[in-house]
Scaffold this motif. Structure first.
Motif, PDB file in Angstrom:
ATOM      1  N   ASN A 146       0.813  -1.218   0.000  1.00  0.00           N
ATOM      2  CA  ASN A 146       0.000   0.000   0.000  1.00  0.00           C
ATOM      3  C   ASN A 146       0.847   1.268   0.000  1.00  0.00           C
ATOM      4  OD1 ASN A 146      -1.760   2.079   2.033  1.00  0.00           O
ATOM      5  ND2 ASN A 146      -2.860   1.122   0.313  1.00  0.00           N
ATOM      6  N   ALA A 153      -2.056  -4.249  -0.111  1.00  0.00           N
ATOM      7  CA  ALA A 153      -2.229  -4.581   1.306  1.00  0.00           C
ATOM      8  C   ALA A 153      -1.486  -3.577   2.176  1.00  0.00           C
ATOM      9  CB  ALA A 153      -1.708  -5.988   1.586  1.00  0.00           C
ATOM     10  N   ASP A 154      -2.146  -3.162   3.281  1.00  0.00           N
ATOM     11  CA  ASP A 154      -1.488  -2.263   4.219  1.00  0.00           C
ATOM     12  C   ASP A 154      -0.700  -3.074   5.234  1.00  0.00           C
ATOM     13  OD1 ASP A 154      -3.406  -3.298   5.938  1.00  0.00           O
ATOM     14  OD2 ASP A 154      -4.532  -1.436   6.122  1.00  0.00           O
ATOM     15  N   ALA A 156      -1.366  -3.937   8.250  1.00  0.00           N
ATOM     16  CA  ALA A 156      -2.167  -4.966   8.925  1.00  0.00           C
ATOM     17  C   ALA A 156      -2.426  -6.159   8.011  1.00  0.00           C
ATOM     18  CB  ALA A 156      -3.491  -4.379   9.401  1.00  0.00           C
ATOM     19  N   GLY A 157      -2.373  -5.919   6.711  1.00  0.00           N
ATOM     20  CA  GLY A 157      -2.633  -6.982   5.758  1.00  0.00           C
ATOM     21  C   GLY A 157      -1.421  -7.786   5.353  1.00  0.00           C
ATOM     22  N   ALA A 284      -0.106  -4.549  13.863  1.00  0.00           N
ATOM     23  CA  ALA A 284      -1.097  -4.705  12.793  1.00  0.00           C
ATOM     24  C   ALA A 284      -2.010  -3.473  12.779  1.00  0.00           C
ATOM     25  CB  ALA A 284      -1.900  -5.983  12.993  1.00  0.00           C
ATOM     26  N   GLU A 286      -4.271  -0.933  10.847  1.00  0.00           N
ATOM     27  CA  GLU A 286      -5.006  -0.752   9.603  1.00  0.00           C
ATOM     28  C   GLU A 286      -4.824   0.675   9.091  1.00  0.00           C
ATOM     29  OE1 GLU A 286      -9.081  -1.783  10.076  1.00  0.00           O
ATOM     30  OE2 GLU A 286      -8.705  -3.945  10.010  1.00  0.00           O
ATOM     31  N   GLY A 287      -4.709   0.802   7.779  1.00  0.00           N
ATOM     32  CA  GLY A 287      -4.603   2.113   7.160  1.00  0.00           C
ATOM     33  C   GLY A 287      -3.205   2.679   7.102  1.00  0.00           C
ATOM     34  N   SER A 289       0.606   2.437   5.617  1.00  0.00           N
ATOM     35  CA  SER A 289       1.318   1.830   4.499  1.00  0.00           C
ATOM     36  C   SER A 289       2.718   1.381   4.891  1.00  0.00           C
ATOM     37  CB  SER A 289       1.396   2.808   3.334  1.00  0.00           C
ATOM     38  OG  SER A 289       2.143   3.962   3.700  1.00  0.00           O
TER      39      SER A 289
END
Length: 300
Positions: A146, A153-154, A156-157, A284, A286-287, A289
């Motif tokens: 990301n 995927a960021d 967390a991903g 982890a 989210e959002g 990068s």
């Protein structure tokens, strides 16, 4: 010499092949597991290192054993440390420290200090609550897809399997500038954390660190890493790309392939050529990068 001394062999070799032809080399060098080795065993290491097929005979001559650090000879089983060691590969974050020129340093301070908290708890009981404000590219950090691609995927991903307990291999670069495919080709990178040691971390905290001229991975080399299945790529410079190239081809190619990039590593001179497990897992979040990691290696 100490028990940690590493050895390499320098030798000449003449190879004949069962399907015809031959090969001669002079003053070739290979890592050794110890300070003694037979000609037959050295010949086997040489063949394995070069990946030679249909070999008929190998004649070794002018052999010398040298006490010098290993360089990561492909297919050569080198000595492993007897004891397990954990090597920290991360820069320490401090209030205001600059990682990349143009990006602000972190702001670290109190949210609630001990004196203030003492009034809220029983006599003799206090706690410290801290806060930090920073951009994502601070200290030693990992880039997720990301970072380059809006639909990638960021942090967390990112799969933990791409960030933790990875078999590691060190690529040592002795000169600055472009790190091309020829530098990487001798190494088996499939499924491994490829850690590029340039020594640029010696400039950390100085204007020279981000002033340009740092070693970087070329577009062709990034494509080679992606094509040969690298799990993660790390480097001890200000950027895996040349900051003079706004296209950022190494970021583009590696992140498009889902390969995390860890930048601003340090202390890579303390790693063996291989035989270690690499870890660089961020929270982890989210959002995000990119995010700061505590990168380290487990040896033994």
């Amino acid at each position: 010499m100490s028990d940690s001394t590493e050895f390499r062999a320098q030798f000449d070799a003449e190879v004949t092949f069962r399907n015809g032809g031959g090969l001669r080399v002079r003053e070739f060098r290979l890592d050794l597991p110890g300070n003694t080795i037979s000609d037959d065993d050295l010949a086997a290491l040489f063949v394995r290192h070069l990946g030679l097929l249909m070999v008929d005979t190998v004649t070794i001559s002018n052999r010398t054993v040298l006490a010098e650090p290993h360089k990561g000879s492909r297919g050569v089983e080198t000595a492993r440390p007897a004891e397990r060691r954990v090597v920290d590969l991360s820069h320490v974050l401090r209030d205001g420290v600059i990682t990349t020129p143009g990006l602000p340093g972190p702001r670290i301070g109190d949210h609630l200090n001990r004196a203030e908290s003492a009034a809220r708890y029983a006599p003799g009981t206090s706690f410290q609550f801290d806060q930090i404000t920073m951009v994502s590219g601070t200290g030693t950090y990992v880039d997720s897809p990301n970072h380059r691609f809006a639909d990638g995927a960021d942090v967390a991903g990112l799969p933990l399997a791409r960030l933790a307990d990875l078999d590691g291999v060190v690529v040592r670069v002795t000169e600055g500038g472009a790190i091309d495919t020829a530098v990487l080709a001798p190494y088996d990178v499939d499924g491994r954390a490829v850690i590029i040691h340039t020594g640029w971390d010696r400039h950390w905290g100085t204007a020279a660190y981000g002033s340009g001229g740092h070693p970087y991975v070329t577009a062709d080399a990034a494509a080679w890493l992606a094509g040969h299945g690298a799990a993660l790529v790390g480097i001890d410079t200000v950027n895996i790309d040349s900051t003079a190239d706004p296209a950022r081809p190494a970021h583009t190619t590696l992140l498009a392939a889902g390969i995390p990039i860890v930048e601003h590593l340090t202390g890579l001179d303390r790693l063996p050529p291989d035989g270690f497990r690499f870890h660089a897992a961020p929270p982890a979040v989210e959002g995000m990068s990119s995010f700061t990691v505590r990168a380290y290696a487990v040896i033994g």
